[in-house]
Design a protein around this motif. Sequence first.
Motif, PDB file in Angstrom:
ATOM      1  N   GLU A 229       0.864  -1.190   0.000  1.00 28.05           N
ATOM      2  CA  GLU A 229       0.000   0.000   0.000  1.00 28.05           C
ATOM      3  C   GLU A 229       0.894   1.232   0.000  1.00 28.05           C
ATOM      4  O   GLU A 229       1.826   1.315   0.789  1.00 28.05           O
ATOM      5  CB  GLU A 229      -0.902  -0.054   1.253  1.00 28.05           C
ATOM      6  N   ASP A 230       0.629   2.173  -0.911  1.00 33.00           N
ATOM      7  CA  ASP A 230       1.490   3.356  -0.995  1.00 33.00           C
ATOM      8  C   ASP A 230       1.059   4.486  -0.059  1.00 33.00           C
ATOM      9  O   ASP A 230       1.820   5.399   0.194  1.00 33.00           O
ATOM     10  CB  ASP A 230       1.558   3.854  -2.440  1.00 33.00           C
ATOM     11  N   GLU A 231      -0.161   4.449   0.444  1.00 33.36           N
ATOM     12  CA  GLU A 231      -0.618   5.530   1.317  1.00 33.36           C
ATOM     13  C   GLU A 231      -0.200   5.258   2.763  1.00 33.36           C
ATOM     14  O   GLU A 231      -0.664   4.300   3.390  1.00 33.36           O
ATOM     15  CB  GLU A 231      -2.136   5.675   1.226  1.00 33.36           C
TER      16      GLU A 231
ATOM     17  N   ASP B  72      -3.054  -3.376  -2.237  1.00 40.00           N
ATOM     18  CA  ASP B  72      -3.756  -2.230  -2.801  1.00 40.00           C
ATOM     19  C   ASP B  72      -3.668  -2.307  -4.326  1.00 40.00           C
ATOM     20  O   ASP B  72      -2.619  -2.645  -4.874  1.00 40.00           O
ATOM     21  CB  ASP B  72      -3.090  -0.944  -2.295  1.00 40.00           C
TER      22      ASP B  72
ATOM     23  N   GLY C  88      -4.222   0.303  -6.436  1.00 40.20           N
ATOM     24  CA  GLY C  88      -3.675   1.544  -6.995  1.00 40.20           C
ATOM     25  C   GLY C  88      -2.296   1.843  -6.445  1.00 40.20           C
ATOM     26  O   GLY C  88      -2.134   2.551  -5.462  1.00 40.20           O
TER      27      GLY C  88
HETATM   28 CA    CA Z   1      -2.972   3.447  -3.444  1.00 35.81          CA
END
Ligand code: CA
Length: 157
Positions: free
Chosen positions: A12-14, A56, A58
């Motif tokens: 997950e990038d967030e 995730d 995205g």
């Molecule tokens: Ca994302």
Amino acid sequence: MSNNKYKILVIEDEANIRNFMETVLESNNYQMICAGSCAMGKTMFLSHTPDLVILDLGLPDEDGLVFLEFVRRDSPVPVIVLSARTDEQDKVTALDMGANDYITKPFGTAELLARVRAALRNCRLSTQTDTLGHLFTLIWQSITISVVSPCPAKTSA
Ligand code: CA
């Protein structure tokens, strides 16, 4: 340090969502490994062999589905897809590609933990030596064979 905790790889990038999941999972006795991109996720998957992946869709470098395809080449590890997307088709595609479940953002603590428990429970069932387990293994192996060796019998002269 206890070594029999389930290892969960979160891709997950967030950062705020990663931090939220880290707090929730670690306070519930899971070991969490993080990755912020598809590429890092692949590296972490190979080096840590997690019991479960929360993915995730995205991601900044590639679509999360690229990771899913990579993992499903040779691993039955349970994968829960995480997506902010409301598009039903994304979830359908992920499930068809081998994801076990999905969570739509935003989600709460109780739902996250319930999905994790369910995915790990189903996975554990499949590795037991009961009829269900054998059936699953058989199905999984036939899928693997059909994917890994699509070419006809070798002709070694
Ligand atoms: Ca994302």
